[in-house]
Motif scaffolding. Sequence first.
Motif, PDB file in Angstrom:
ATOM      1  N   GLN A   1      -5.445   9.831  16.063  1.00 12.79           N
ATOM      2  CA  GLN A   1      -5.822   9.503  14.688  1.00 12.79           C
ATOM      3  C   GLN A   1      -7.067   8.626  14.743  1.00 12.79           C
ATOM      4  OE1 GLN A   1      -4.232  10.756  11.908  1.00 12.79           O
ATOM      5  NE2 GLN A   1      -3.225  11.978  13.472  1.00 12.79           N
ATOM      6  N   TRP A   2      -8.240   9.223  14.566  1.00  6.52           N
ATOM      7  CA  TRP A   2      -9.504   8.503  14.665  1.00  6.52           C
ATOM      8  C   TRP A   2      -9.952   8.047  13.290  1.00  6.52           C
ATOM      9  CZ3 TRP A   2     -10.483   7.687  19.591  1.00  6.52           C
ATOM     10  CH2 TRP A   2     -10.057   8.612  20.538  1.00  6.52           C
ATOM     11  N   ASN A   3     -10.258   6.775  13.155  1.00 10.70           N
ATOM     12  CA  ASN A   3     -10.846   6.257  11.923  1.00 10.70           C
ATOM     13  C   ASN A   3     -12.281   5.897  12.248  1.00 10.70           C
ATOM     14  OD1 ASN A   3     -11.795   4.835   9.739  1.00 10.70           O
ATOM     15  ND2 ASN A   3      -9.909   3.699   9.426  1.00 10.70           N
ATOM     16  N   GLU A   4     -13.203   6.710  11.753  1.00 13.58           N
ATOM     17  CA  GLU A   4     -14.591   6.553  12.164  1.00 13.58           C
ATOM     18  C   GLU A   4     -15.256   5.266  11.696  1.00 13.58           C
ATOM     19  OE1 GLU A   4     -17.378   9.417  10.359  1.00 13.58           O
ATOM     20  OE2 GLU A   4     -15.602  10.175   9.369  1.00 13.58           O
ATOM     21  N   TRP A   5     -14.617   4.503  10.841  1.00 16.79           N
ATOM     22  CA  TRP A   5     -15.264   3.276  10.358  1.00 16.79           C
ATOM     23  C   TRP A   5     -14.625   2.016  10.912  1.00 16.79           C
ATOM     24  CZ3 TRP A   5     -19.287   5.544   8.952  1.00 16.79           C
ATOM     25  CH2 TRP A   5     -19.239   6.757   8.277  1.00 16.79           C
ATOM     26  N   ASP A   6     -13.639   2.149  11.817  1.00  9.79           N
ATOM     27  CA  ASP A   6     -12.963   0.982  12.370  1.00  9.79           C
ATOM     28  C   ASP A   6     -13.845   0.146  13.284  1.00  9.79           C
ATOM     29  OD1 ASP A   6     -10.604   1.248  11.090  1.00  9.79           O
ATOM     30  OD2 ASP A   6      -9.497   2.072  12.774  1.00  9.79           O
ATOM     31  N   ASP A   7     -14.685   0.793  14.054  1.00 12.70           N
ATOM     32  CA  ASP A   7     -15.458   0.090  15.068  1.00 12.70           C
ATOM     33  C   ASP A   7     -16.930   0.043  14.684  1.00 12.70           C
ATOM     34  OD1 ASP A   7     -16.897  -0.620  17.436  1.00 12.70           O
ATOM     35  OD2 ASP A   7     -15.082  -0.173  18.556  1.00 12.70           O
ATOM     36  N   ARG A   8     -17.459  -1.142  14.485  1.00 14.87           N
ATOM     37  CA  ARG A   8     -18.859  -1.309  14.051  1.00 14.87           C
ATOM     38  C   ARG A   8     -19.863  -0.860  15.114  1.00 14.87           C
ATOM     39  NH1 ARG A   8     -17.524  -2.095   9.269  1.00 14.87           N
ATOM     40  NH2 ARG A   8     -16.677  -4.033   8.512  1.00 14.87           N
ATOM     41  N   LYS A   9     -19.436  -0.828  16.378  1.00 12.66           N
ATOM     42  CA  LYS A   9     -20.333  -0.439  17.460  1.00 12.66           C
ATOM     43  C   LYS A   9     -20.291   1.068  17.726  1.00 12.66           C
ATOM     44  CE  LYS A   9     -18.262  -3.085  20.284  1.00 12.66           C
ATOM     45  NZ  LYS A   9     -17.767  -3.679  21.487  1.00 12.66           N
ATOM     46  N   LEU A  10     -19.667   1.807  16.846  1.00 16.95           N
ATOM     47  CA  LEU A  10     -19.461   3.232  17.061  1.00 16.95           C
ATOM     48  C   LEU A  10     -20.767   3.950  17.370  1.00 16.95           C
ATOM     49  CD1 LEU A  10     -16.952   4.938  17.004  1.00 16.95           C
ATOM     50  CD2 LEU A  10     -17.439   5.486  14.651  1.00 16.95           C
ATOM     51  N   VAL A  11     -20.752   4.749  18.409  1.00 16.84           N
ATOM     52  CA  VAL A  11     -21.932   5.489  18.842  1.00 16.84           C
ATOM     53  C   VAL A  11     -22.173   6.665  17.901  1.00 16.84           C
ATOM     54  CG1 VAL A  11     -22.893   6.878  20.700  1.00 16.84           C
ATOM     55  CG2 VAL A  11     -21.518   4.868  21.243  1.00 16.84           C
ATOM     56  N   ARG A  12     -23.389   6.758  17.391  1.00 14.03           N
ATOM     57  CA  ARG A  12     -23.752   7.867  16.516  1.00 14.03           C
ATOM     58  C   ARG A  12     -25.006   8.528  17.059  1.00 14.03           C
ATOM     59  NH1 ARG A  12     -20.138   7.309  12.857  1.00 14.03           N
ATOM     60  NH2 ARG A  12     -19.589   5.318  11.981  1.00 14.03           N
ATOM     61  N   ALA A  13     -25.036   9.844  16.982  1.00 15.38           N
ATOM     62  CA  ALA A  13     -26.240  10.564  17.384  1.00 15.38           C
ATOM     63  C   ALA A  13     -27.381  10.117  16.476  1.00 15.38           C
ATOM     64  CB  ALA A  13     -26.013  12.074  17.262  1.00 15.38           C
ATOM     65  N   SER A  14     -28.599  10.201  16.974  1.00 16.02           N
ATOM     66  CA  SER A  14     -29.752   9.670  16.227  1.00 16.02           C
ATOM     67  C   SER A  14     -29.908  10.306  14.846  1.00 16.02           C
ATOM     68  CB  SER A  14     -31.023   9.849  17.041  1.00 16.02           C
ATOM     69  OG  SER A  14     -31.232  11.210  17.318  1.00 16.02           O
ATOM     70  N   GLN A  15     -29.491  11.533  14.693  1.00 11.24           N
ATOM     71  CA  GLN A  15     -29.654  12.209  13.399  1.00 11.24           C
ATOM     72  C   GLN A  15     -28.453  12.024  12.468  1.00 11.24           C
ATOM     73  OE1 GLN A  15     -29.000  13.646  16.267  1.00 11.24           O
ATOM     74  NE2 GLN A  15     -27.491  15.259  16.003  1.00 11.24           N
TER      75      GLN A  15
END
Length: 138
Positions: free
Chosen positions: A95-109
């Motif tokens: 169960q992934w919550n994409e906004w839980d971690d502020r350091k979350l890695v995101r692709a440049s686009q």
Amino acid sequence: SSLYEKYSSLYEMLSSLYPSSNWLTTRVRKPSTFWNSETNQKLFLAALKRELRLNDDSELVTVTTAQLAEYGGSGLLKKFSSWIDCLQTLLPEEQWNEWDDRKLVRASQYWEDKTNQRKFLDHFAASRGINSPSDWKK
């Protein structure tokens, strides 16, 4: 013919000649088609988890861009819009919550896509009780 001509890449040669070594999490360049395989993607996540001594899959959310690069996974991130998208796709049982971690890695686009912008604002609004346009002023 030369030794190198017998293999499509240095990664393939090393993996073939030294099969007991873990080449997945090295910076050795992988063949251009390597990351197209979901099997290779999942094998890399499992190897990365072992290398970083993570206890379970849910801890993968804390992996940074620098760590991905250090362990040879930059190409994996390019296949997805974000690290969380990668994890959600390859490990859907979590169960992934994409906004839980502020350091979350995101692709440049990632932030170029209005869908991602909207998803973030929807989550932000829901977590702050913002239900109407006038609520944004509070």
